[in-house]
Each structure stands twice: as structure tokens, then as C-alpha cells.
Design an enzyme around this catalytic site. Structure first.
Site, short mmCIF file in Angstrom:
data_model
loop_
_atom_site.label_atom_id
_atom_site.label_comp_id
_atom_site.label_asym_id
_atom_site.label_seq_id
_atom_site.Cartn_x
_atom_site.Cartn_y
_atom_site.Cartn_z
N LYS A 271 -3.47 -4.80 -6.93
CA LYS A 271 -4.94 -4.76 -6.92
C LYS A 271 -5.51 -4.20 -8.23
O LYS A 271 -6.42 -4.78 -8.82
CB LYS A 271 -5.38 -3.90 -5.73
CG LYS A 271 -6.65 -4.33 -5.09
CD LYS A 271 -6.91 -3.71 -3.74
CE LYS A 271 -6.60 -2.26 -3.58
NZ LYS A 271 -5.23 -1.93 -3.19
N THR B 158 -3.96 -3.96 -11.11
CA THR B 158 -3.59 -4.89 -12.18
C THR B 158 -4.55 -6.07 -12.23
O THR B 158 -4.98 -6.49 -13.32
CB THR B 158 -2.15 -5.40 -11.94
OG1 THR B 158 -1.28 -4.27 -11.83
CG2 THR B 158 -1.67 -6.28 -13.08
N ARG C 115 -10.54 4.24 -10.12
CA ARG C 115 -10.29 5.63 -9.72
C ARG C 115 -9.22 6.25 -10.61
O ARG C 115 -8.41 5.54 -11.20
CB ARG C 115 -9.81 5.68 -8.26
CG ARG C 115 -10.84 5.25 -7.25
CD ARG C 115 -10.24 5.18 -5.86
NE ARG C 115 -9.19 4.18 -5.79
CZ ARG C 115 -8.26 4.14 -4.84
NH1 ARG C 115 -8.24 5.05 -3.89
NH2 ARG C 115 -7.34 3.20 -4.84
N LYS D 38 4.65 5.78 -4.82
CA LYS D 38 3.88 4.63 -5.27
C LYS D 38 3.96 4.40 -6.77
O LYS D 38 3.82 3.30 -7.26
CB LYS D 38 2.42 4.80 -4.83
CG LYS D 38 1.50 3.65 -5.17
CD LYS D 38 0.14 3.89 -4.51
CE LYS D 38 -0.86 2.83 -4.91
NZ LYS D 38 -1.38 3.04 -6.27
N ALA E 276 -8.01 5.86 0.05
CA ALA E 276 -8.75 4.98 0.95
C ALA E 276 -8.23 5.04 2.38
O ALA E 276 -8.93 4.63 3.30
CB ALA E 276 -8.70 3.54 0.44
N PHE F 156 -6.35 0.42 -1.17
CA PHE F 156 -5.58 -0.16 -0.06
C PHE F 156 -6.18 -1.49 0.38
O PHE F 156 -6.80 -2.19 -0.41
CB PHE F 156 -5.43 0.84 1.08
CG PHE F 156 -4.48 1.96 0.76
CD1 PHE F 156 -3.19 1.70 0.32
CD2 PHE F 156 -4.87 3.28 0.89
CE1 PHE F 156 -2.31 2.74 0.01
CE2 PHE F 156 -4.00 4.33 0.57
CZ PHE F 156 -2.72 4.04 0.14
N PHE G 234 4.42 -14.04 -9.04
CA PHE G 234 5.79 -13.60 -9.27
C PHE G 234 6.61 -14.82 -9.66
O PHE G 234 6.28 -15.95 -9.28
CB PHE G 234 6.38 -12.95 -8.01
CG PHE G 234 5.98 -11.52 -7.80
CD1 PHE G 234 6.85 -10.48 -8.10
CD2 PHE G 234 4.72 -11.20 -7.33
CE1 PHE G 234 6.49 -9.16 -7.92
CE2 PHE G 234 4.34 -9.88 -7.15
CZ PHE G 234 5.22 -8.85 -7.44
N TRP H 292 -0.30 -10.17 -15.28
CA TRP H 292 0.74 -9.18 -15.56
C TRP H 292 1.54 -9.59 -16.80
O TRP H 292 1.78 -8.77 -17.68
CB TRP H 292 1.69 -9.05 -14.36
CG TRP H 292 2.63 -7.87 -14.47
CD1 TRP H 292 2.46 -6.63 -13.93
CD2 TRP H 292 3.88 -7.82 -15.18
NE1 TRP H 292 3.51 -5.81 -14.26
CE2 TRP H 292 4.40 -6.51 -15.02
CE3 TRP H 292 4.61 -8.75 -15.93
CZ2 TRP H 292 5.61 -6.12 -15.59
CZ3 TRP H 292 5.81 -8.35 -16.50
CH2 TRP H 292 6.31 -7.06 -16.33
#
Length: 556
Positions: A71, A73, A94, A105, A273, A301, A381, A409
Site C-alpha cells: 500500500k 509503495t 504516516r 513488519k 489502523a 491496513f 510480482f 517497485w
């Protein structure tokens, strides 16, 4: 393959004054923290936000899985792409908490070529904002116990003190404690406990306050406990609000950094969140909207948590209305929601993906229910197959939603150009008709029920008698109009973290409710969720350290 940290270190960053100039921020409004980060003078920020006119884009995601969704990224990649095609854009994120950084994480600065930098500094102490929030929280805690020690003139009932201490680290041993042991000189023993800083009411107030005056007013309204006859006692009653605001004054100035491609980004505030409201600061968002044509911001989240709170708590409080929403998913995560084990996600499995895509569909439908046009960002991916991508596009087309396969990415802005163009089409079509899920006049229990039934597709909520009585007491005290902030597992629409996909017909158990009078909402704690997380069996901290050159290794 290079790690995120290696990619970030290889990038050539611009001096922060050059980034400020690109954003239209004058040099005299900068308070530098080294060469690559700065705070924005609050007088300048306040003068700008009166005319905030930019368009707001919300980035959210599916229910998270160990497969990863990306998210942050995607938020960064989209912001970079919008800037690359000539649309003046600001990214608002954030700040990372140390708990996840050293827990499970990893960092929260994006990944690959879609990162904000300086990555190591942002993920660790940054500009010290979280330390200031922790200090303000614990100053109030100290003043409560000090007031009791010196005679308790306010008549605080030590059995009914609601204020908890805080620290920005996962530490399950501190969830429930006993304070003031050791004899008369140390005070009156009582039960106490810690929340993680990002779940504290001070963090919520920090992120919802519009300016310093509003910040101190909200701090003063914090209810720390009650007297024996049930009368609330506030931080203002303890004369703590001024000192707390003083500790937070410098931290309240928004932080300016950059992406690896030179886009300006405001990174400020950081409530979780799953146990808090999950959005960056109102001050930073409004500043971004005053400086840029478009602001891309993320809610934490899945959309059932961060986005719902963004739309029902932050937007009404700050007078914001998003123009579009991006829901992030990956083929891998959707297959996991369809029952595939993490070790097997590299193999094509269209049937499993079709089973799991119901999770994405539920989140998209929920965002559409708020009156927002939605675009799905399918974060790429290398194992994604044409058949799997086509299956997602087919399912989303049935909901009137475009799906864009994104490679930001690996490719940076170029990999999110199609996403940027899709979002712009929806904004320029003028489709947004934002409306919150409930009216302020709805009773608190019914607000919880509406979120559970409309967003989580629960059949009902389970509110035990003492919890229902507490909600009624909040209403009698004049807080019936405030929104509710649901604290529950992030992994499922239900309170059961193992119920993947799109469960429905379940009952949401409300274990506890807390009044955050300063923040302006009621927290409903559901299921087994904890406001102080614990570290995993093998925390990320075990692999973080310094190399022979003094550089940090192992940080995501």
C-alpha cells in the site's frame, strides 16, 4: 536482488531546500533536520491551509496477508507518476512506529524504487515526533499519580483511572502492570498498563488537531478517570494540558522529505489502523492540499479499518472529501485469501485466485458505498501470470472498476503511469459523491452495529451489558455525537484473524469501549485485539545491527 535499504542507499537525494522549492515552500519556512529532511514552520503552514484546494486521493488495500500488498509503495509510486506526467502532487504518509520496525513488519517507507527517503532515519527516530508524543502521554500519567500522592484534591477514584502509560515498542509484558510499589514514599499502589504510542489518545489528538490552539484544547479534554460519584476528571483539571502542548509544539510541525524520484512528501503522525484511526496528521494533509493540485494519502491496513476510519473520523473532523480511491491488491495475496499456502503462491492457480478475489471485491464495494470512484492497483510480482491478472480484471470489471497492473517497485514512476492516468480519468469525470457511513446523531451502539453490518457484513454485534451501560454513560456525558473507532484484527473482516476471504453472517464481539474525549471518538475493542502488541517468535530486531563501517544492516 537488491534490498529496499540497498536501493535507498544507492539513490542520489536532493537537498531538502530543493524539494521544498519544488513544492512551492519558501526557504524561510524550513526548519532543517540535516540535509534531507525538514519541518515546516507552523506559522507558514497555518497561513497556507486556509486556502487548501487540492484534490485528495485515498490509497487503501485488501485485508493484509503474509504475502504482502504494498500500500505505501503504491502511494509513493502513484505520487511519483502523477508528478512525472505534469500534475503537481504531494504525498502524505504516516511516520513508522518502532514496534513493527523491530517486530515483524519491517519499515514503512515503501519499497524498491518507490520509497521515501532518508529511509533509515524515517524508520528509526526521524525528527523525534513519536518520542515527544510518548513524553506528553507519560507526563500526564505522572501528574495523575503525583496528584493522588499529594492529597488527591480532585477526588480521583484510583480504581477508575482510565489513563495508561505508553511506549513506542511492542512489549506484551507491559499490557497490565501494578504501579507505585515499594512503600509509602512511592505513592499508592494501583493497577496500570501500557499502550503502544501509536494507539494512544495523544497520538490521535496530534493527528486530528488543526493547529496548536486546537491541539491544546483537545489535550485538555482528555478524561483520565472519574471520582467515586462518577464525575469525569480531565487533563485540564490536573493542569497538565499546557505542559503537554509544550512538549508537542515542535513535533506538531509537519515533516518534509522526498521520494527516490524527488517528489515532495509530508510524513507526519502515525496511529495504527487496527487499534487506532490509522491516518497521517490533518495538519500535514491540509498543508499538502494547499500546496499541490493533487494529494495522495494512505490509510492503514485494509479498507475495512484504515479507510473506514479515514472516511468516518478524519474527513468529517477536518472537512475533507476524497475525489478518488485506489484499492491495492496482489495476485499472491488474493490466492492466499483463496486458501493457498504461502510456500505455494509462486504457482499459477486461477481457481484459488477467483476464490480469494471476493476479499478485494468486498473492499471495492465498501469504498463505492461511500460514494467514491475506485481504481484497483494490482501490485506486480514476477510470478503473476496473464490468466491470473485477467481473472482479477474480469471480477473488477463486473463492479465497474478498472484494474491496473503496476510495476512501480521495479520501475518507479514509469511503472505507475497507467495507474495515474486511470485515477485522473475518474477524478476528472467528477464521479465522487462522498458521504460518511453514519450521521453523528446515531446512538453509539448503532454506529458500531452499522460498521459491523455494512463494512464487515456481520449479522450483528455482541455488546455485553456492562459495555452497553458504558456506552449509555458516554452519551449521557454528551459524547453520543462522536464517531466510533473499531479496534479489531486487521487480517479478516471478522474478529477471527484466520477467517480469510470475505466472511459474512458472523457476530462482532465488543469486549471493551474507551472514550477518547480529546480525540473526539469512542474506541470499541473487539475480539482478542491488544492495544499493546507483542514481538513475534523471531523479531526483526534479531537481524538488525551495524556493519564495520557503522552502517545499519537488516532494516527491511
Amino acid at each position: 536482488m537488491a534490498t529496499d535499504l540497498e536501493i535507498a542507499r544507492a539513490a542520489t537525494l536532493q537537498p531538502i531546500d530543493a524539494i521544498a522549492a519544488r513544492a512551492g515552500i519558501p526557504e524561510e519556512a524550513l526548519i532543517p533536520f540535516g540535509r534531507f529532511k525538514a519541518k515546516i514552520d507552523q506559522r507558514y503552514a497555518r497561513s497556507r491551509t486556509e486556502g487548501a484546494a487540492g484534490r485528495l486521493i485515498l490509497v487503501t488495500g485488501i485485508s493484509p496477508t503474509p504475502a504482502g500488498e504494498g500500500k505505501t509503495t503504491t502511494t509513493i509510486g502513484l505520487g511519483d507518476a502523477l508528478n512525472a506526467i505534469g500534475r503537481r502532487t504531494m504525498i502524505c504518509l504516516r511516520e513508522p512506529s518502532l514496534g513493527p520496525c523491530f517486530g515483524v513488519k519491517g519499515g514503512a517507507t515503501g519499497g524498491g524504487k518507490a520509497q521515501v527517503a532518508p529511509m533509515e532515519e524515517i524508520n528509526l527516530h526521524f525528527t523525534g515526533d513519536f518520542h515527544a508524543i510518548t513524553a506528553a502521554n507519560n507526563l500526564l500519567a505522572a501528574m495523575i499519580d503525583n496528584h493522588i500522592y499529594w492529597g488527591n484534591a480532585l477526588g480521583l477514584d484510583t480504581r477508575r483511572i482510565a489513563w495508561r502509560r505508553a511506549m513506542d515498542m511492542n512489549d506484551r509484558a507491559l499490557r497490565s502492570t501494578v504501579a507505585s510499589l515499594g512503600g509509602v514514599a512511592n505513592g499508592f499502589p494501583r493497577e496500570d498498563g501500557f499502550d503502544i504510542t501509536v494507539a494512544s489518545e495523544v497520538m490521535a489528538i496530534f493527528c486530528l488537531a488543526r493547529d496548536l490552539d486546537d491541539l491544546q484544547a483537545r489535550l485538555g479534554r482528555i478524561i483520565v478517570g472519574s471520582t467515586r460519584d462518577g464525575q469525569p476528571v480531565t487533563a485540564r483539571d490536573l493542569k497538565a494540558d499546557g505542559a503537554m502542548a509544550a512538549l508537542l509544539r515542535d513535533a506538531f510541525a509537519p515533516n518534509l522529505v522526498q521520494t527516490l524520484e524527488g517528489s515532495p512528501a509530508l510524513v507526519h503522525g502515525g496511529p495504527f489502523a487496527n487499534i487506532a484511526h490509522g491516518c497521517n496528521s490533518v495538519a500535514a494533509t491540509r498543508l499538502g492540499l494547499s500546496l499541490a493540485e493533487l494529494v495522495v494519502t494512505e490509510a492503514g491496513f485494509g479498507a475495512d479499518l484504515g479507510a473506514e476510519k479515514f472516511l468516518d473520523i478524519k474527513c468529517p473532523s477536518a472537512g475533507l472529501a476524497p475525489s478518488a480511491c485506489v484499492v491495492v491488491a496482489t495476485v499472491r495475496a488474493l490466492k492466499m485469501h483463496g486458501g493457498v499456502a504461502k510456500a505455494d503462491l509462486g504457482r499459477e492457480d486461477v481457481a484459488a485466485l477467483r476464490r480469494g478475489v471476493v476479499n478485494l471485491a468486498r473492499h471495492v464495494e465498501n469504498m463505492q458505498g461511500f460514494g467514491l470512484p475506485v481504481v484497483v492497483a494490482l501490485n506486480a510480482f514476477t510470478t503473476d501470470t496473464p490468466a491470473e491478472i485477467a481473472a482479477v480484471r474480469e471480477a473488477m470489471a463486473a463492479l465497474g472498476t478498472e484494474t491496473v497492473h503496476c510495476t512501480h517497485w521495479a520501475d518507479g514512476a514509469a511503472g505507475a503511469t497507467a495507474l495515474a492516468e486511470a485515477v485522473l480519468r475518474r477524478i476528472e469525470a467528477g464521479e465522487a459523491r462522498f458521504v460518511p457511513l453514519y450521521e453523528p446523531a446515531l446512538p453509539l451502539a448503532e454506529k458500531i452495529r452499522r460498521i459491523a453490518q455494512r463494512i464487515y457484513r456481520a449479522s450483528d454485534v455482541q455488546i455485553p451489558g456492562p459495555v452497553a451501560a458504558r456506552l449509555k454513560r458516554f452519551e449521557e456525558q454528551g459524547f453520543g455525537h462522536v464517531p466510533v473507532c473499531i479496534a479489531k484484527t486487521q487480517y479478516s473482516f471478522s474478529a477471527d484473524p484466520t477467517a480469510l476471504g470475505a466472511p459474512e453472517g458472523h457476530v462482532l464481539p465488543v469486549r471493551e469501549v474507551r472514550l477518547s474525549a480529546g480525540a473526539g471518538f469512542v474506541v470499541a475493542i473487539c475480539g482478542e485485539i491488544m492495544t499493546m502488541p507483542g514481538l513475534p517468535r523471531r523479531p526483526a530486531a534479531e537481524t538488525i545491527g551495524l556493519n564495520v563501517e557503522g552502517e545499519i544492516e537488516g532494516l527491511f
